[in-house]
Design an enzyme around this catalytic site. Structure first.
Site, PDB file in Angstrom:
ATOM      1  N   HIS A 131       0.820  -1.219   0.000  1.00  0.00           N
ATOM      2  CA  HIS A 131       0.000   0.000   0.000  1.00  0.00           C
ATOM      3  C   HIS A 131       0.852   1.268   0.000  1.00  0.00           C
ATOM      4  CE1 HIS A 131       0.029  -0.003   4.568  1.00  0.00           C
ATOM      5  NE2 HIS A 131      -0.037   1.299   4.381  1.00  0.00           N
ATOM      6  N   ASP A 183       1.200  -7.671   2.477  1.00  0.00           N
ATOM      7  CA  ASP A 183       1.284  -6.248   2.133  1.00  0.00           C
ATOM      8  C   ASP A 183       2.742  -5.792   1.938  1.00  0.00           C
ATOM      9  OD1 ASP A 183       0.868  -3.552   1.814  1.00  0.00           O
ATOM     10  OD2 ASP A 183      -0.478  -3.340   3.522  1.00  0.00           O
ATOM     11  N   SER A 199       3.910   2.303   8.504  1.00  0.00           N
ATOM     12  CA  SER A 199       3.726   1.281   7.485  1.00  0.00           C
ATOM     13  C   SER A 199       5.022   1.076   6.735  1.00  0.00           C
ATOM     14  CB  SER A 199       2.632   1.693   6.516  1.00  0.00           C
ATOM     15  OG  SER A 199       1.411   1.305   7.058  1.00  0.00           O
TER      16      SER A 199
HETATM   17  N1  ARG Z   1      -4.854   0.731   7.775  1.00  0.00           N
HETATM   18  C1  ARG Z   1      -3.542   0.730   7.217  1.00  0.00           C
HETATM   19  C2  ARG Z   1      -2.924   2.140   7.316  1.00  0.00           C
HETATM   20  O1  ARG Z   1      -3.499   3.004   7.916  1.00  0.00           O
HETATM   21  C3  ARG Z   1      -3.501   0.169   5.840  1.00  0.00           C
HETATM   22  C4  ARG Z   1      -4.199   1.005   4.831  1.00  0.00           C
HETATM   23  C5  ARG Z   1      -4.233   0.406   3.464  1.00  0.00           C
HETATM   24  N2  ARG Z   1      -5.378   0.949   2.781  1.00  0.00           N
HETATM   25  C6  ARG Z   1      -6.595   0.359   2.726  1.00  0.00           C
HETATM   26  N3  ARG Z   1      -7.648   1.081   2.461  1.00  0.00           N
HETATM   27  N4  ARG Z   1      -6.738  -0.917   2.918  1.00  0.00           N
HETATM   28  O2  ARG Z   1      -2.385   2.744   6.470  1.00  0.00           O
HETATM   29  N1  ASP Z   2      -1.406   1.497   8.024  1.00  0.00           N
HETATM   30  C1  ASP Z   2      -0.653   2.555   8.669  1.00  0.00           C
HETATM   31  C2  ASP Z   2       0.345   3.200   7.706  1.00  0.00           C
HETATM   32  O1  ASP Z   2       0.132   3.237   6.509  1.00  0.00           O
HETATM   33  C3  ASP Z   2      -0.015   2.084   9.912  1.00  0.00           C
HETATM   34  C4  ASP Z   2      -0.938   2.252  11.081  1.00  0.00           C
HETATM   35  O2  ASP Z   2      -1.695   3.228  11.096  1.00  0.00           O
HETATM   36  O3  ASP Z   2      -0.860   1.441  11.992  1.00  0.00           O
HETATM   37  O4  ASP Z   2       1.296   3.827   8.100  1.00  0.00           O
END
Ligand code: ARG
Ligand code: ASP
Length: 711
Positions: free
Chosen positions: A83, A219, A645
């Protein structure tokens, strides 16, 4: 029995007490090093950060400003999340070569793909510059002037502090203005795409599984840093060669088990762990619900269209994911803050703080802080709510309004600096909007507008709204704008902006959509923004004093870490399951069996590639499996946030065991209130990463390039 419980408590408490926090890598000696060792770490603080010898920090660059990455070979091979590399993978994709759908693997360095807008930044060293930054500011009593002087000092120091010609200087504040640190950086701008799994692996589970455990997402994506012949940063050139890093991580296939020590090293973006209770109350009861309601409406509409129309699905996929990410986060955060009693706990903390203030005889400095917070947060409440509505409705979720806002900036530039400034910006705006309109669908946006503008008109504080929105007929307004505005197509936008500045501006001002945005923006600037900034400045100065008080009045060994600010941090803990609710326990490791359990053939979130199913059926895991099973993800008690991330998850000896990418649903409030019993970070197991590269993609040459250890 009682004695046993007490014993168990004593055993558990210290372990939890040692967790949470994002620490500055140059200051780990002492308390942090002791804690890490007691959790099982076999390295020393200077193995993690050192200026005279290579150390782990030399392998952890920030990835394109918003994510983290790590070097995993002597030839500059770089690992980050799928991502995080999504934009690059997408930009190289076409209908014939759809790397998002099918994955991409460079089988030689010649096949690696350059990315003009991508950069990674290493930290060379970190130094405390608090005294220099605050020089000449202590006597300034007016907050605005004080901040101005600080900014001047920072600008000056950034220019003058010694560094090599290819390096950068950046100065950042810690503890809300109580400490300043200088970072010497090296930024590489030739970073090429090396590999990415198909989205059905790299984004498996998509939005449904986002922020959720148990998780089964691979990921990850691979890049390579290139440098000039002297191994120094250089823009893309055919002559560039793979970068030889000062350090790279050995990759472990030794595996993880419950209670193993873990360290996550990366660039957490923003946390607000020291907010007073009254601020958290505002987030839980006013701001989050408003933002959630707006995005809820926008997402439902987009989803309806996306399910019926494949072209719209492609156009809105990335936008949808982005909006859904924080929508879902805020829902989890609000629930988590309530469930963990964050507000009551903060109130108790504040009571205790005031008692310490009295005991130390510091009432003059800190005695009125809490009352001042109450007063200022009460005052800012309607402005903050209005501001969130403006940002969510106008700038983030209605495309026509966001576009019109960009065009209004041209008129503002013209009024401020004249024709030339208008012309300069016009070309950039037209170029940027071409991308926007490629993925724009008028029917989707019209429905979004109709609902969001009504929410804005009826739910945001009325006293700040322009007359156009008060008691408006939202349906008529919508039909009028989407029927008449030229902003519903790219050709319309070009038509509006054609000719000299004066003509273009006159034409813009006749456009219904433009007129509305101008009214909304003017009302926002006049009635909300200025006052908001004033109160916010006051709150920031209270927060700085509060932080100073906390630092001063807490015991010497108290675990007080600075809020995240996108600088390099270390967080540590252990591999650990959790109990999110009564009688429910989540184990810390998932396996490929779970991928197959979730498999829905042809589904856009839960499809599984045939080759992966095949490998699963044959249990063909090579040296990466564990007792006939293939581990996929694991969780730990590391305190992470957005920006982490792509961060390396490191074992007790400094080997790479995982790749951080998310947090668990029940613990998404960790940015405001970290509760070690339910806050967990989510990582991909490196064995799954290597298995996908080697067995699934047949890119074994990349694994051969790494230093694989363990087993
Ligand atoms: N929740 C994770 C972070 O905040 C992964 C996000 C990836 N995007 C998604 N919509 N699945 O970035
Ligand atoms: N998914 C998040 C990122 O892209 C990491 C998190 O918020 O825990 O940095």
């Amino acid at each position: 029995m009682k004695l046993l419980r007490l014993l168990v408590l004593l055993l558990i408490l210290p372990a939890y007490a040692q967790q949470g926090g994002m620490w500055i890598p140059s200051l780990l000696k002492g308390m942090n090093e002791k804690e890490m060792k007691s959790l099982g770490m076999k390295m020393s603080a200077s193995d993690i950060y050192d200026v005279n010898h290579s150390s782990l920090k030399d392998a952890v660059p920030q990835f394109n400003g918003g994510c983290t990455s790590e070097v995993i070979s002597s030839k500059g091979l770089l690992l980050t999340n799928h991502h995080c590399g999504f934009g690059e993978i997408q930009s190289h994709s076409t209908v014939e070569h759809d790397y998002l759908a099918n994955g991409f693997w460079a089988m030689s360095q010649a096949e690696e793909l350059p990315n003009p807008d991508l950069e990674v930044t290493f930290i060379v060293r970190i130094e405390d510059v608090t005294t220099q930054v605050l020089e000449g500011t202590t006597t300034i009593t007016n907050e605005k002037d004080k901040q101005k002087k600080i900014q001047e000092n920072i600008a000056n120091l950034t220019k003058t502090l010694p560094k090599e010609s290819w390096q950068g200087n950046s100065i950042r504040t810690f503890y809300e203005g109580n400490q300043y640190m200088r970072f010497v950086t090296e930024t590489f701008t030739d970073v090429r795409l090396v590999g990415a799994p198909p989205s059905s692996i790299g984004k498996f589970g998509s939005d449904t599984d986002n922020w959720v455990w148990p998780r089964h997402t691979g990921d990850f994506s691979l890049f390579r840093i290139y440098a000039n012949k002297d191994n120094k940063p250089a823009d893309y050139s055919k002559e560039n060669v793979p970068y030889t890093p000062k350090y790279f991580f050995p990759v472990s296939i030794g595996g993880v088990k419950e209670d193993d020590f873990t360290l996550v090293f990366g660039y957490p973006g923003k946390t607000t762990e020291y907010l007073p209770a009254v601020a958290v109350d505002q987030i839980v009861n006013s701001l989050n619900p408003a933002k959630i309601e707006v995005r809820d409406a926008a997402l439902k509409i987009a989803d309806g269209f996306m399910r019926k129309d494949q072209a719209i699905k492609i156009q809105y996929a990335a936008k949808y994911a982005q909006i859904a990410n924080y929508w879902k986060k805020w829902i989890g955060e609000t629930q988590g803050l309530k469930k963990s009693n964050a507000i009551a706990l903060k109130r108790a903390y504040e009571k205790d703080f005031l008692a310490k203030v009295t005991k130390a005889g510091k009432q003059a400095e800190y005695g009125s802080l809490m009352a001042e917070f109450e007063k200022n947060y009460a005052e800012i409440a309607p402005y903050a709510l209005s501001r969130d509505y403006f940002i969510e409705v106008v700038l983030r979720n209605t495309e026509l309004l966001a576009t019109a806002y960009k065009m209004y900036q041209l008129e503002i530039a013209f009024n401020r600096s004249g024709e030339q400034s208008f012309n300069d910006r016009r070309n950039n705006t037209i170029a940027a909007l071409e991308e926007v309109y490629k993925d724009f669908n008028k029917n989707v946006d019209e429905k979004v507008f109709e609902q969001l503008i009504e929410l804005y008109g009826t739910k945001s504080p009325k006293q700040f709204l322009p007359k156009e929105l008060i008691n408006a007929n939202y349906k008529t307004l919508t039909t009028e704008i989407y029927g008449q505005s030229k902003l519903t197509s790219y050709s319309g936008v070009k038509e509006l902006l054609a000719g000299d500045a004066k003509t273009a501006i006159a034409r813009l001002n006749k456009d219904k959509g433009y007129q509305l945005v101008k009214a909304l923006t003017d009302a926002f600037n006049a009635n909300v923004a200025t006052r908001y900034e004033e109160i916010n400045l006051k709150i920031a100065s209270l927060q700085r004093t509060y932080m100073k008080g906390i630092l001063e009045l807490s015991p010497k060994d108290a675990r007080i870490f600075p809020d995240a600010n996108s600088t390099l941090r270390v967080t540590y803990g252990k591999v650990d399951g959790y109990e999110p609710k009564d009688a429910t326990y989540y184990k810390p490791v998932t396996y490929l069996d779970g991928v197959i359990e979730k498999y829905v053939p042809g589904d856009y979130e839960f499809d599984v590639p045939a080759k992966l199913i095949d490998l699963y059926n044959k249990k063909d895991y090579g040296r990466y499996g564990e007792n006939g099973k293939m581990p996929v993800c694991f969780i730990g008690t590391n305190h992470t946030t957005g920006g982490n991330s792509g961060s390396p998850a490191i074992d007790a000896r400094g080997n790479l065991i995982g790749l951080n990418f998310d947090r668990v649903w029940e613990g998404t409030m960790s940015d405001i209130h970290y509760d070690p019993s339910i806050c967990r970070n989510v990582m991909v197991d490196m064995r799954y990463v290597l298995f996908i590269i080697d067995k699934y993609a047949g890119a074994k040459h990349l694994v051969d390039e790494m230093k694989v250890v363990g087993k």
